[in-house]
Write a protein that holds these residues in place. Sequence first.
Motif, PDB file in Angstrom:
ATOM      1  N   ILE A  49     170.430  86.784 -11.365  1.00  0.00           N
ATOM      2  CA  ILE A  49     168.390  87.099 -12.203  1.00  0.00           C
ATOM      3  C   ILE A  49     168.042  88.138 -12.007  1.00  0.00           C
ATOM      4  O   ILE A  49     168.778  89.087 -10.528  1.00  0.00           O
ATOM      5  CB  ILE A  49     168.317  85.985 -11.584  1.00  0.00           C
ATOM      6  N   ASP A  50     168.133  89.208 -12.706  1.00  0.00           N
ATOM      7  CA  ASP A  50     167.693  90.650 -12.638  1.00  0.00           C
ATOM      8  C   ASP A  50     165.644  90.844 -13.113  1.00  0.00           C
ATOM      9  O   ASP A  50     164.952  90.225 -14.005  1.00  0.00           O
ATOM     10  CB  ASP A  50     168.622  91.029 -13.396  1.00  0.00           C
ATOM     11  N   PHE A  51     165.407  91.130 -11.767  1.00  0.00           N
ATOM     12  CA  PHE A  51     164.009  91.224 -11.412  1.00  0.00           C
ATOM     13  C   PHE A  51     163.839  92.279 -11.879  1.00  0.00           C
ATOM     14  O   PHE A  51     164.242  93.505 -11.134  1.00  0.00           O
ATOM     15  CB  PHE A  51     163.753  91.549 -10.304  1.00  0.00           C
ATOM     16  N   GLU A  65     172.962  99.322 -18.481  1.00  0.00           N
ATOM     17  CA  GLU A  65     173.991  98.547 -17.399  1.00  0.00           C
ATOM     18  C   GLU A  65     174.142  97.960 -17.669  1.00  0.00           C
ATOM     19  O   GLU A  65     175.176  97.097 -18.081  1.00  0.00           O
ATOM     20  CB  GLU A  65     174.544 100.109 -16.546  1.00  0.00           C
ATOM     21  N   VAL A  66     173.032  97.137 -17.472  1.00  0.00           N
ATOM     22  CA  VAL A  66     173.205  95.435 -16.815  1.00  0.00           C
ATOM     23  C   VAL A  66     172.599  95.325 -18.631  1.00  0.00           C
ATOM     24  O   VAL A  66     173.870  93.843 -19.281  1.00  0.00           O
ATOM     25  CB  VAL A  66     171.888  95.566 -16.232  1.00  0.00           C
ATOM     26  N   GLU A  67     172.493  95.398 -19.519  1.00  0.00           N
ATOM     27  CA  GLU A  67     172.803  95.710 -21.053  1.00  0.00           C
ATOM     28  C   GLU A  67     173.419  95.311 -21.515  1.00  0.00           C
ATOM     29  O   GLU A  67     174.641  94.547 -22.175  1.00  0.00           O
ATOM     30  CB  GLU A  67     172.124  96.271 -22.333  1.00  0.00           C
ATOM     31  N   ILE A  80     173.797  86.230 -18.093  1.00  0.00           N
ATOM     32  CA  ILE A  80     172.058  88.000 -17.233  1.00  0.00           C
ATOM     33  C   ILE A  80     170.980  87.035 -17.170  1.00  0.00           C
ATOM     34  O   ILE A  80     170.972  86.665 -18.896  1.00  0.00           O
ATOM     35  CB  ILE A  80     172.795  88.854 -16.704  1.00  0.00           C
ATOM     36  N   VAL A  81     170.371  86.925 -16.797  1.00  0.00           N
ATOM     37  CA  VAL A  81     168.866  86.067 -16.709  1.00  0.00           C
ATOM     38  C   VAL A  81     167.850  87.101 -15.686  1.00  0.00           C
ATOM     39  O   VAL A  81     167.401  87.617 -15.305  1.00  0.00           O
ATOM     40  CB  VAL A  81     168.481  85.047 -16.452  1.00  0.00           C
ATOM     41  N   GLY A  82     167.179  87.593 -17.220  1.00  0.00           N
ATOM     42  CA  GLY A  82     166.105  88.650 -16.561  1.00  0.00           C
ATOM     43  C   GLY A  82     164.537  87.842 -16.125  1.00  0.00           C
ATOM     44  O   GLY A  82     164.238  87.141 -17.251  1.00  0.00           O
ATOM     45  N   VAL A  83     163.528  88.637 -15.351  1.00  0.00           N
ATOM     46  CA  VAL A  83     162.777  88.491 -15.346  1.00  0.00           C
ATOM     47  C   VAL A  83     162.156  89.293 -15.309  1.00  0.00           C
ATOM     48  O   VAL A  83     162.067  90.094 -14.372  1.00  0.00           O
ATOM     49  CB  VAL A  83     162.454  87.027 -13.769  1.00  0.00           C
ATOM     50  N   ASP A  84     161.013  89.179 -16.196  1.00  0.00           N
ATOM     51  CA  ASP A  84     159.973  90.714 -16.297  1.00  0.00           C
ATOM     52  C   ASP A  84     158.739  90.551 -15.408  1.00  0.00           C
ATOM     53  O   ASP A  84     158.330  89.475 -16.087  1.00  0.00           O
ATOM     54  CB  ASP A  84     160.167  90.775 -17.897  1.00  0.00           C
ATOM     55  N   VAL A  85     158.511  91.063 -14.761  1.00  0.00           N
ATOM     56  CA  VAL A  85     157.522  91.018 -13.525  1.00  0.00           C
ATOM     57  C   VAL A  85     156.341  91.291 -13.895  1.00  0.00           C
ATOM     58  O   VAL A  85     155.451  91.561 -13.259  1.00  0.00           O
ATOM     59  CB  VAL A  85     157.628  91.062 -12.255  1.00  0.00           C
ATOM     60  N   ASP A  86     155.769  91.921 -15.292  1.00  0.00           N
ATOM     61  CA  ASP A  86     154.915  92.831 -15.946  1.00  0.00           C
ATOM     62  C   ASP A  86     153.829  91.740 -16.241  1.00  0.00           C
ATOM     63  O   ASP A  86     153.832  90.503 -17.030  1.00  0.00           O
ATOM     64  CB  ASP A  86     154.995  93.571 -16.956  1.00  0.00           C
ATOM     65  N   GLU A  87     153.001  92.258 -15.126  1.00  0.00           N
ATOM     66  CA  GLU A  87     151.679  91.454 -15.759  1.00  0.00           C
ATOM     67  C   GLU A  87     151.188  91.400 -17.374  1.00  0.00           C
ATOM     68  O   GLU A  87     150.486  90.205 -17.989  1.00  0.00           O
ATOM     69  CB  GLU A  87     150.161  92.064 -15.098  1.00  0.00           C
ATOM     70  N   GLY A 100     166.526  97.881 -25.520  1.00  0.00           N
ATOM     71  CA  GLY A 100     167.208  96.637 -26.078  1.00  0.00           C
ATOM     72  C   GLY A 100     168.138  96.023 -25.800  1.00  0.00           C
ATOM     73  O   GLY A 100     169.632  95.586 -26.154  1.00  0.00           O
ATOM     74  N   LEU A 101     167.353  94.822 -24.826  1.00  0.00           N
ATOM     75  CA  LEU A 101     168.055  94.079 -24.038  1.00  0.00           C
ATOM     76  C   LEU A 101     168.287  93.190 -24.738  1.00  0.00           C
ATOM     77  O   LEU A 101     167.109  92.786 -25.816  1.00  0.00           O
ATOM     78  CB  LEU A 101     166.866  93.992 -22.479  1.00  0.00           C
ATOM     79  N   THR A 102     169.428  91.801 -24.729  1.00  0.00           N
ATOM     80  CA  THR A 102     169.799  90.877 -26.439  1.00  0.00           C
ATOM     81  C   THR A 102     169.617  89.747 -24.780  1.00  0.00           C
ATOM     82  O   THR A 102     170.016  88.934 -25.374  1.00  0.00           O
ATOM     83  CB  THR A 102     170.978  91.132 -26.397  1.00  0.00           C
ATOM     84  N   PHE A 103     169.786  90.569 -23.152  1.00  0.00           N
ATOM     85  CA  PHE A 103     169.981  89.641 -22.883  1.00  0.00           C
ATOM     86  C   PHE A 103     168.754  88.738 -22.580  1.00  0.00           C
ATOM     87  O   PHE A 103     167.739  88.412 -22.892  1.00  0.00           O
ATOM     88  CB  PHE A 103     170.968  89.052 -21.326  1.00  0.00           C
ATOM     89  N   ARG A 104     169.237  86.786 -22.024  1.00  0.00           N
ATOM     90  CA  ARG A 104     167.780  85.935 -22.026  1.00  0.00           C
ATOM     91  C   ARG A 104     166.792  87.203 -20.681  1.00  0.00           C
ATOM     92  O   ARG A 104     166.817  87.052 -19.589  1.00  0.00           O
ATOM     93  CB  ARG A 104     167.766  84.428 -21.796  1.00  0.00           C
TER      94      ARG A 104
END
Length: 164
Positions: A49-51, A65-67, A80-87, A100-104
């Motif tokens: 999990i990537d915040f 690199e994570v992509e 890999i699951v990203g967590v986008d914390v942008d409001e 160009g992120l393709t992971f969830r």
Amino acid sequence: MFKKYMFIVSLLFVGQMFSTPALGYQQGELLSSKALQKLDLNPNELTIIDFFAQWCVSCRVELPEVEILSRQLIGRGVNIVGVDVDEDVDVGLAFQQELGLTFRVVADPDQELVTDFEPTGMPALYYVYQGKVLKVRYGAIDHIRQVMITDIKSLDLSGTKDDK
């Protein structure tokens, strides 16, 4: 003697009130049911999990690199699951598209997940298997892809379920 005892007890109580709060999830801890539901993790796969957020300079450097790693991990039991914390969800989506992120990626505009996890820095990586945190990394890390590969190889997933 009683007064001295009560004074010491009151100092301990006051010290606890003003001490640094406990950190979020640490190695060995189980995620809350709320986090598991929101993230919708496959319990039989290792999930990283990537915040991240658009305003995070280090995230902008690390996410490409994570992509690359996420694409290399397809079909290998690790995702890999990203967590986008942008409001602002639109800002987050534009940032993800720009890179160009393709992971969830799970949007967290109300800060529910970031509040639950309480990372001490951004970006933040949590290695989770069967709901249990196996490893945590905070902040900017050079050559993150290679570091993540090394981390994955070092994790022992056997017996994790029995440790619950």
